[in-house]
Enzyme design. Structure first.
Site, PDB file in Angstrom:
ATOM      1  N   GLN A  95       0.883  32.946   4.158  1.00 25.87           N
ATOM      2  CA  GLN A  95       1.842  32.813   2.833  1.00 25.87           C
ATOM      3  C   GLN A  95       1.262  33.511   1.680  1.00 25.87           C
ATOM      4  OE1 GLN A  95       2.559  28.135   2.581  1.00 25.87           O
ATOM      5  NE2 GLN A  95       0.946  28.469   4.538  1.00 25.87           N
ATOM      6  N   ASN A  96       0.169  34.072   1.876  1.00 22.89           N
ATOM      7  CA  ASN A  96      -0.237  34.861   0.936  1.00 22.89           C
ATOM      8  C   ASN A  96       0.230  36.348   0.573  1.00 22.89           C
ATOM      9  OD1 ASN A  96      -2.105  32.656   0.777  1.00 22.89           O
ATOM     10  ND2 ASN A  96      -3.727  33.811   1.580  1.00 22.89           N
ATOM     11  N   HIS A 113       5.875  35.254   2.575  1.00 21.54           N
ATOM     12  CA  HIS A 113       6.288  35.058   1.220  1.00 21.54           C
ATOM     13  C   HIS A 113       6.272  36.541   0.580  1.00 21.54           C
ATOM     14  CE1 HIS A 113       5.756  30.424   1.467  1.00 21.54           C
ATOM     15  NE2 HIS A 113       6.757  30.897   2.132  1.00 21.54           N
ATOM     16  N   CYS A 124      20.145  48.438  -5.647  1.00 20.14           N
ATOM     17  CA  CYS A 124      20.346  49.004  -4.377  1.00 20.14           C
ATOM     18  C   CYS A 124      19.576  48.616  -2.959  1.00 20.14           C
ATOM     19  CB  CYS A 124      20.101  50.511  -4.623  1.00 20.14           C
ATOM     20  SG  CYS A 124      18.563  51.002  -4.793  1.00 20.14           S
ATOM     21  N   CYS A 143      18.834  54.509  -8.609  1.00 24.57           N
ATOM     22  CA  CYS A 143      20.217  54.011  -9.115  1.00 24.57           C
ATOM     23  C   CYS A 143      19.925  53.582 -10.493  1.00 24.57           C
ATOM     24  CB  CYS A 143      20.739  52.917  -8.128  1.00 24.57           C
ATOM     25  SG  CYS A 143      20.051  51.442  -8.331  1.00 24.57           S
ATOM     26  N   THR A 181      -4.300  26.084   3.437  1.00 27.48           N
ATOM     27  CA  THR A 181      -2.956  25.697   2.875  1.00 27.48           C
ATOM     28  C   THR A 181      -2.708  23.794   2.468  1.00 27.48           C
ATOM     29  OG1 THR A 181      -0.450  26.152   3.406  1.00 27.48           O
ATOM     30  CG2 THR A 181      -1.904  25.502   5.245  1.00 27.48           C
ATOM     31  N   PRO A 207     -11.097  21.991   2.849  1.00 28.99           N
ATOM     32  CA  PRO A 207     -12.048  20.966   2.275  1.00 28.99           C
ATOM     33  C   PRO A 207     -11.276  19.552   2.287  1.00 28.99           C
ATOM     34  CG  PRO A 207     -12.257  23.035   1.095  1.00 28.99           C
ATOM     35  CD  PRO A 207     -10.941  23.072   2.175  1.00 28.99           C
ATOM     36  N   ALA A 224     -13.356  28.193   3.969  1.00 31.13           N
ATOM     37  CA  ALA A 224     -12.941  28.989   4.932  1.00 31.13           C
ATOM     38  C   ALA A 224     -13.917  29.986   5.821  1.00 31.13           C
ATOM     39  CB  ALA A 224     -12.016  30.189   4.252  1.00 31.13           C
TER      40      ALA A 224
HETATM   41  C1  BV8 Z   1      13.943  28.365   0.770  1.00 33.29           C
HETATM   42  C2  BV8 Z   1       5.096  33.380  -3.183  1.00 33.29           C
HETATM   43  C3  BV8 Z   1      16.175  28.400   1.278  1.00 33.29           C
HETATM   44  C4  BV8 Z   1       5.506  33.433  -4.554  1.00 33.29           C
HETATM   45  C5  BV8 Z   1       5.784  31.139  -2.571  1.00 33.29           C
HETATM   46  C6  BV8 Z   1      12.779  21.351   2.316  1.00 33.29           C
HETATM   47  C7  BV8 Z   1      12.197  20.082   1.648  1.00 33.29           C
HETATM   48  C8  BV8 Z   1      11.799  20.066   0.340  1.00 33.29           C
HETATM   49  C9  BV8 Z   1      12.324  21.365  -0.303  1.00 33.29           C
HETATM   50  C10 BV8 Z   1      12.556  22.447   0.395  1.00 33.29           C
HETATM   51  C11 BV8 Z   1      12.672  22.361   1.690  1.00 33.29           C
HETATM   52  N1  BV8 Z   1      13.176  23.542   1.928  1.00 33.29           N
HETATM   53  C12 BV8 Z   1      13.149  24.396   0.929  1.00 33.29           C
HETATM   54  C13 BV8 Z   1      12.829  23.789  -0.304  1.00 33.29           C
HETATM   55  C14 BV8 Z   1      12.666  24.255  -1.478  1.00 33.29           C
HETATM   56  C15 BV8 Z   1      11.084  24.999  -1.425  1.00 33.29           C
HETATM   57  C16 BV8 Z   1      10.063  24.125  -1.393  1.00 33.29           C
HETATM   58  O1  BV8 Z   1       9.646  24.051  -0.234  1.00 33.29           O
HETATM   59  N2  BV8 Z   1       9.712  23.447  -2.123  1.00 33.29           N
HETATM   60  C17 BV8 Z   1       8.310  22.395  -2.180  1.00 33.29           C
HETATM   61  C18 BV8 Z   1       7.580  22.612  -3.445  1.00 33.29           C
HETATM   62  C19 BV8 Z   1       8.682  20.985  -2.079  1.00 33.29           C
HETATM   63  N3  BV8 Z   1      11.163  26.023  -0.731  1.00 33.29           N
HETATM   64  C20 BV8 Z   1      11.723  27.306  -1.058  1.00 33.29           C
HETATM   65  O2  BV8 Z   1      12.302  27.323  -2.354  1.00 33.29           O
HETATM   66  C21 BV8 Z   1      11.669  28.422   0.072  1.00 33.29           C
HETATM   67  N4  BV8 Z   1      12.980  28.880  -0.071  1.00 33.29           N
HETATM   68  O3  BV8 Z   1      13.709  27.327   1.274  1.00 33.29           O
HETATM   69  O4  BV8 Z   1      15.222  29.227   0.704  1.00 33.29           O
HETATM   70  C22 BV8 Z   1      16.862  27.655   0.475  1.00 33.29           C
HETATM   71  C23 BV8 Z   1      17.452  28.467  -1.077  1.00 33.29           C
HETATM   72  C24 BV8 Z   1      18.032  27.652  -1.739  1.00 33.29           C
HETATM   73  C25 BV8 Z   1      17.788  26.197  -1.964  1.00 33.29           C
HETATM   74  C26 BV8 Z   1      17.095  25.427  -0.800  1.00 33.29           C
HETATM   75  C27 BV8 Z   1      16.790  26.182   0.218  1.00 33.29           C
HETATM   76  C28 BV8 Z   1      10.721  29.459  -0.717  1.00 33.29           C
HETATM   77  C29 BV8 Z   1       9.280  29.136  -0.634  1.00 33.29           C
HETATM   78  C30 BV8 Z   1       8.367  30.202  -0.824  1.00 33.29           C
HETATM   79  C31 BV8 Z   1       8.090  30.255  -2.282  1.00 33.29           C
HETATM   80  N5  BV8 Z   1       6.917  31.071  -2.603  1.00 33.29           N
HETATM   81  N6  BV8 Z   1       4.520  32.130  -2.811  1.00 33.29           N
HETATM   82  C32 BV8 Z   1       4.484  33.719  -5.879  1.00 33.29           C
HETATM   83  O5  BV8 Z   1       3.332  33.907  -5.455  1.00 33.29           O
HETATM   84  O6  BV8 Z   1       4.776  34.054  -6.648  1.00 33.29           O
HETATM   85  S1  BV8 Z   1       4.972  29.410  -2.044  1.00 33.29           S
HETATM   86  C33 BV8 Z   1       3.409  29.348  -2.476  1.00 33.29           C
HETATM   87  O7  BV8 Z   1       2.746  28.106  -2.446  1.00 33.29           O
HETATM   88  C34 BV8 Z   1       2.544  29.888  -1.360  1.00 33.29           C
HETATM   89  O8  BV8 Z   1       2.998  31.084  -0.841  1.00 33.29           O
HETATM   90  C35 BV8 Z   1       2.480  29.037  -0.032  1.00 33.29           C
HETATM   91  O9  BV8 Z   1       3.500  28.879   0.653  1.00 33.29           O
HETATM   92  C36 BV8 Z   1       2.673  27.561  -1.191  1.00 33.29           C
HETATM   93  C37 BV8 Z   1       1.721  26.647  -0.978  1.00 33.29           C
HETATM   94  O10 BV8 Z   1       0.453  27.063  -1.516  1.00 33.29           O
HETATM   95  P1  BV8 Z   1      -0.618  27.192  -0.569  1.00 33.29           P
HETATM   96  O11 BV8 Z   1      -1.130  28.434  -0.221  1.00 33.29           O
HETATM   97  O12 BV8 Z   1      -1.045  26.224   0.434  1.00 33.29           O
HETATM   98  O13 BV8 Z   1      -1.995  26.914  -1.793  1.00 33.29           O
HETATM   99  P2  BV8 Z   1      -1.935  25.746  -2.484  1.00 33.29           P
HETATM  100  O14 BV8 Z   1      -2.635  25.995  -3.809  1.00 33.29           O
HETATM  101  O15 BV8 Z   1      -1.296  24.552  -2.672  1.00 33.29           O
HETATM  102  O16 BV8 Z   1      -3.261  24.743  -1.843  1.00 33.29           O
HETATM  103  C38 BV8 Z   1      -4.558  25.548  -1.290  1.00 33.29           C
HETATM  104  C39 BV8 Z   1      -5.166  24.821  -0.523  1.00 33.29           C
HETATM  105  O17 BV8 Z   1      -6.384  25.248   0.104  1.00 33.29           O
HETATM  106  C40 BV8 Z   1      -5.673  23.259  -0.725  1.00 33.29           C
HETATM  107  O18 BV8 Z   1      -5.124  22.347   0.275  1.00 33.29           O
HETATM  108  C41 BV8 Z   1      -7.091  23.209  -0.919  1.00 33.29           C
HETATM  109  O19 BV8 Z   1      -7.632  22.149  -0.705  1.00 33.29           O
HETATM  110  C42 BV8 Z   1      -7.498  24.601   0.085  1.00 33.29           C
HETATM  111  N7  BV8 Z   1      -8.636  25.326  -0.462  1.00 33.29           N
HETATM  112  C43 BV8 Z   1      -9.078  25.539  -1.528  1.00 33.29           C
HETATM  113  N8  BV8 Z   1     -10.162  26.326  -1.476  1.00 33.29           N
HETATM  114  C44 BV8 Z   1     -10.397  26.461  -0.229  1.00 33.29           C
HETATM  115  C45 BV8 Z   1      -9.434  25.758   0.698  1.00 33.29           C
HETATM  116  N9  BV8 Z   1      -9.352  26.072   1.880  1.00 33.29           N
HETATM  117  C46 BV8 Z   1     -10.403  26.610   2.619  1.00 33.29           C
HETATM  118  N10 BV8 Z   1     -11.451  27.232   1.832  1.00 33.29           N
HETATM  119  C47 BV8 Z   1     -11.475  27.315   0.251  1.00 33.29           C
HETATM  120  N11 BV8 Z   1     -12.539  27.686  -0.178  1.00 33.29           N
HETATM  121 ZN    ZN Z   2      17.904  51.112  -6.904  1.00 30.16          ZN
END
Ligand code: BV8
Ligand code: ZN
Length: 242
Positions: A95-96, A113, A124, A143, A181, A207, A224
């Protein structure tokens, strides 16, 4: 060290999130210092915001480019890359958008993503891979349309072929390792269910507990790099040379 051990599996999928890159210095999204805590994605990271003010969206993404350009892959990225250099079939489904898996030498990567270092013309549709630096030229050479980050923002559909390949590979892997994640964003958060349906052994590295934890057989509650080192189990081919 008690198992599982990477060497015992043939088809491995690493499913990674922002926690995978946290030890490289890339901020996560939701945790402490999470990027969405500081910046409202509705203002800086969605198509509506881009339509309203593309220059402001670029200012935010060039800030992220500078931040990520200063980060290097960590030991976790390297262990995953080395596992892929052996006969074992290893795929990274991430997802990164930071590009650190590729930078560490992984080859089979599905970016659900998009990528911070790639742009596509909003008019375009032509795509371009950028060097790891901020982008100054914001207009398409072809374009004259606006270049936009080739990232899947909230409300954007994921690339069908990428999502389909991810589901296929996860349904047929024998080891599924989720790394860093929070499992709250869809459709990515559905993918672990395909690993369960495919009877893969499922390991969650985080964690903290997550809403998907009950889907996993093994929970490695730590960072990780340390937990992937445990899965490497002292294997010199996977670890950094002493
Ligand atoms: C879509 C790029 C069709 C952007 C990202 C069903 C139910 C409810 C909502 C929805 C659904 N279907 C769709 C939706 C809407 C929405 C959604 O899911 N909303 C959520 C908030 C409820 N989904 C979308 O919009 C998707 N598109 O569905 O299109 C559509 C169209 C219109 C209307 C409806 C549907 C698109 C989703 C993609 C968005 N883009 N990233 C950018 O970066 O600018 S999402 C982004 O957040 C990430 O890519 C990832 O996917 C997501 C979660 O992030 P994580 O990677 O998990 O990171 P986070 O910070 O949250 O957590 C970190 C974790 O690591 C923690 O657990 C922590 O404990 C742990 N950690 C910390 N340190 C460490 C560690 N682990 C190990 N080692 C360490 N050292
Ligand atoms: Zn163009």
């Amino acid at each position: 060290m008690s198992g599982p051990h990477l060497r015992d599996f043939n088809r491995i999928v690493f499913f990674t999130g922002a926690g995978m890159s946290a030890e490289s210095g890339v901020p996560t999204y939701r945790g402490a210092g999470g990027i969405w805590k500081e910046y409202d994605y509705r203002r800086y990271a969605c198509q509506d915001a881009f339509n309203r003010d593309p220059a402001a969206v670029w200012e935010f993404h060039n800030y992220r480019r500078r931040l990520v350009a200063a980060c290097a892959p960590n030991l976790g990225h390297r262990i995953i890359a080395r596992a892929g250099q052996r006969e074992t079939r290893v795929t990274v489904v991430t997802q990164n958008i930071d590009g650190l898996h590729a930078l560490s030498g992984s080859r089979d990567i599905l970016e659900l993503h998009g990528n911070l270092w790639r742009v596509r013309c909003d008019t375009c549709g032509v795509k371009q891979q950028d060097p790891h630096e901020p982008r100054e030229q914001l207009r398409c050479d072809g374009c004259g349309g606006w270049w936009r980050p080739d990232i899947v923002w909230f409300g954007d559909f994921l690339n069908d072929a990428t999502l389909h390949s991810a589901k296929q590979l996860i349904s047929s892997c024998d080891l599924f390792v989720s790394v860093g994640t929070s499992a709250v964003v869809y459709p990515a958060a559905h993918l672990p269910e395909y690993a369960r349906a495919g009877k893969a052994l499922r390991v969650e590295i985080n964690p903290d507990e997550t809403p998907a934890s009950e889907l996993y057989d093994v929970h490695l509650r730590g960072p990780a790099t340390e937990m992937l080192t445990r899965l490497a189990d002292g294997d010199p081919q996977l670890l950094d040379p002493a």
